[in-house]
Every structure is written in C-alpha cells, then in structure tokens.
Design an enzyme around this catalytic site. Structure first.
Site, PDB file in Angstrom:
ATOM      1  N   LYS A 121      24.440 -10.132  -0.790  1.00  0.00           N
ATOM      2  CA  LYS A 121      23.638  -8.853  -0.262  1.00  0.00           C
ATOM      3  C   LYS A 121      22.157  -9.740  -0.535  1.00  0.00           C
ATOM      4  O   LYS A 121      21.021 -10.066  -0.252  1.00  0.00           O
ATOM      5  CB  LYS A 121      23.934  -7.803  -0.868  1.00  0.00           C
ATOM      6  N   ARG A 174      25.284   3.981  -0.931  1.00  0.00           N
ATOM      7  CA  ARG A 174      26.605   2.802  -1.071  1.00  0.00           C
ATOM      8  C   ARG A 174      27.906   4.559  -1.462  1.00  0.00           C
ATOM      9  O   ARG A 174      29.123   4.155  -1.647  1.00  0.00           O
ATOM     10  CB  ARG A 174      26.764   2.717  -2.907  1.00  0.00           C
ATOM     11  N   ARG A 217      28.311 -15.593 -12.158  1.00  0.00           N
ATOM     12  CA  ARG A 217      26.860 -15.798 -11.379  1.00  0.00           C
ATOM     13  C   ARG A 217      25.491 -16.006 -12.485  1.00  0.00           C
ATOM     14  O   ARG A 217      26.024 -15.321 -14.261  1.00  0.00           O
ATOM     15  CB  ARG A 217      26.689 -15.293 -10.727  1.00  0.00           C
ATOM     16  N   ARG A 235      24.355 -11.676 -16.168  1.00  0.00           N
ATOM     17  CA  ARG A 235      24.313  -9.599 -16.411  1.00  0.00           C
ATOM     18  C   ARG A 235      24.903  -8.777 -16.726  1.00  0.00           C
ATOM     19  O   ARG A 235      26.147  -9.440 -16.652  1.00  0.00           O
ATOM     20  CB  ARG A 235      23.974  -9.486 -14.122  1.00  0.00           C
ATOM     21  N   ARG A 282      33.939  -1.870  -9.971  1.00  0.00           N
ATOM     22  CA  ARG A 282      32.589  -2.377  -8.815  1.00  0.00           C
ATOM     23  C   ARG A 282      33.639  -2.337  -7.714  1.00  0.00           C
ATOM     24  O   ARG A 282      33.179  -1.503  -7.137  1.00  0.00           O
ATOM     25  CB  ARG A 282      31.616  -2.967  -8.771  1.00  0.00           C
TER      26      ARG A 282
END
Ligand code: AMP
Length: 216
Positions: free
Chosen positions: A15, A90, A129, A162, A173
C-alpha cells in the site's frame, strides 16, 4: 477522474509503496494513519504516547482516536481536489464514520483499491522490511538491498526495522486484518466502489492498472 481514493490491503501488500507512486502522479495528499501515528510517536506528543502501546504490539489504535485524526486531516484545504487514504479505514465503524464525514464536507470517496497478496509473501516482505528513518523509503534485507548496508540510497538516512515488523506483532496485525478490516471489502463492494488488484504484479504494472481505473 476519480481522485478521492482509499488504498487497502493487509500489512505488506504494498500500500505504502503504491501510494507514493499515486501521489506523485496525481498530486494529491497522502493520508497514512500509520505515518501520522509514527510521526506523533517520534515527536513524543500525547497522541504518540497513546498510540505507541497499541502499535508496537500490533493492535489497532482505538476508533475514536483514529477517526478524530482523519476528520481533522480530511477537512484541510489541500484535500479539496482529491486525497489518498492509506491504512484508513480499518474497521466497519471507521468506514461508517468516513461515509458520514465525507458527505458532510462534500468529499465523498470515489474509488477503493484493494491490493490482494498471499500470506506467505506478506510475511516474507514484512519480516525483511527496512525503512529509511528520514524519508520513509522502503528496502528489503534480501531482495531490495541498499547499496551500502544500513544507509538509504535516496537520502543517506539510517535504515531501521519498524518495531511492529516482527513475527509476533505481524501475526496480531494479520489477525486484525482478517477479523476487522476484511469485512470492509464487502462494505465497499456493496457501494460499488471496490476494485481488487493483484499485489504480486509489481509496482509499475500495478500503477498501469490503477491509472486505467482512475481515468475510467
Ligand atoms: P500501517 O503503517 O498502516 O501498517 O499502520 C501501523 C499501525 O498503526 C497499525 O498496525 C495500527 O496499530 C496503527 N493504525 C494505523 N492505521 C490505523 C487505523 N485506521 N485504525 C487503527 N489503528 C491504525
């Protein structure tokens, strides 16, 4: 031209990366609730202190806090000619609040793009990531390595992981996505706004599909 947009998808679907391409092409503000929370955390504001405990564990920040934040942001002048919402809504209450508030301010959603990506790929992307602390550019430990380890190719900023990009928080999540966010696909399908795209296609190929949808 459809310029009031939502981009949706599970964590790791792409996204944020796609959003950066869209805003560069269409010159509209990128409203990422995740980025807004991370900025508040970095600045140590009361909002940041509250959000941090939820985010680091992979949980959702309470609806009333998140809705208030988006309401204020969407009412600003720079959203008059379009906007891109990323990571919001969300939950169903967030989507309902968004319907109400965009009607009130005459900035109704014109399109919802959902990026569909298989779970194994999400896990691979998220656990590897790295993001630039300074400009937010994404890298990957294996398949998008920076030229110099730990340093952003674009701005020279420090690359970090992160705090919520670990396996435990990611499981939480993904579970929130399945339980609370996925029902939004049906919500927007019923409103005739939903378009689902294949997240395995690559950023440039996806952008071609998005351009066609926005200009249709
Ligand atoms: P993201 O950068 O979109 O992955 O968001 C990072 C984290 O911020 C999420 O895992 C949530 O903890 C929080 N967050 C972002 N957007 C929302 C939202 N719309 N509702 C609740 N929590 C959110």
């Amino acid at each position: 031209m459809k310029k009031n947009m939502i981009i949706m998808g599970p964590p790791g679907a792409g996204k944020g990366t796609q959003a950066k391409k869209i805003i560069a092409s269409y010159h509209i503000p990128h409203i990422s609730t995740g980025d807004m929370f991370r900025e508040a955390i970095a600045e140590g504001t009361p909002l940041g202190l509250l959000a941090k405990q939820y985010i680091n564990a992979g949980n959702l920040v309470p609806d009333d806090v998140t809705i208030g934040l988006v309401k204020e942001r969407l009412s600003k002048d720079d959203c008059a000619n379009g906007y891109l919402l990323d990571g919001f809504p969300r939950t169903i209450p967030q989507a309902e609040a968004l319907e109400k508030l965009t009607k009130e301010i005459g900035r109704e959603i014109s399109i919802v793009i959902s990026i569909d990506t298989p779970k194994e790929e999400l896990i691979r992307r998220i656990t590897g990531r790295l993001v630039c602390k300074k400009c937010g550019a994404p890298f990957h430990k294996e398949n998008r390595r920076p030229l110099k380890e730990g340093v952003c190719d674009l701005c020279g900023g420090e690359l970090v992981q992160r705090p919520d990009d670990n396996k435990e928080a990611l499981e939480v999540r993904l579970a929130h996505y399945e339980q609370e966010t996925k029902p939004l696909l049906d919500f927007y399908h019923k409103l005739g706004l939903l378009h689902t795209l294949d997240g395995m296609k690559g950023v440039d190929a996806l952008m071609i599909d998005i351009d066609k949808l926005l200009e249709a």
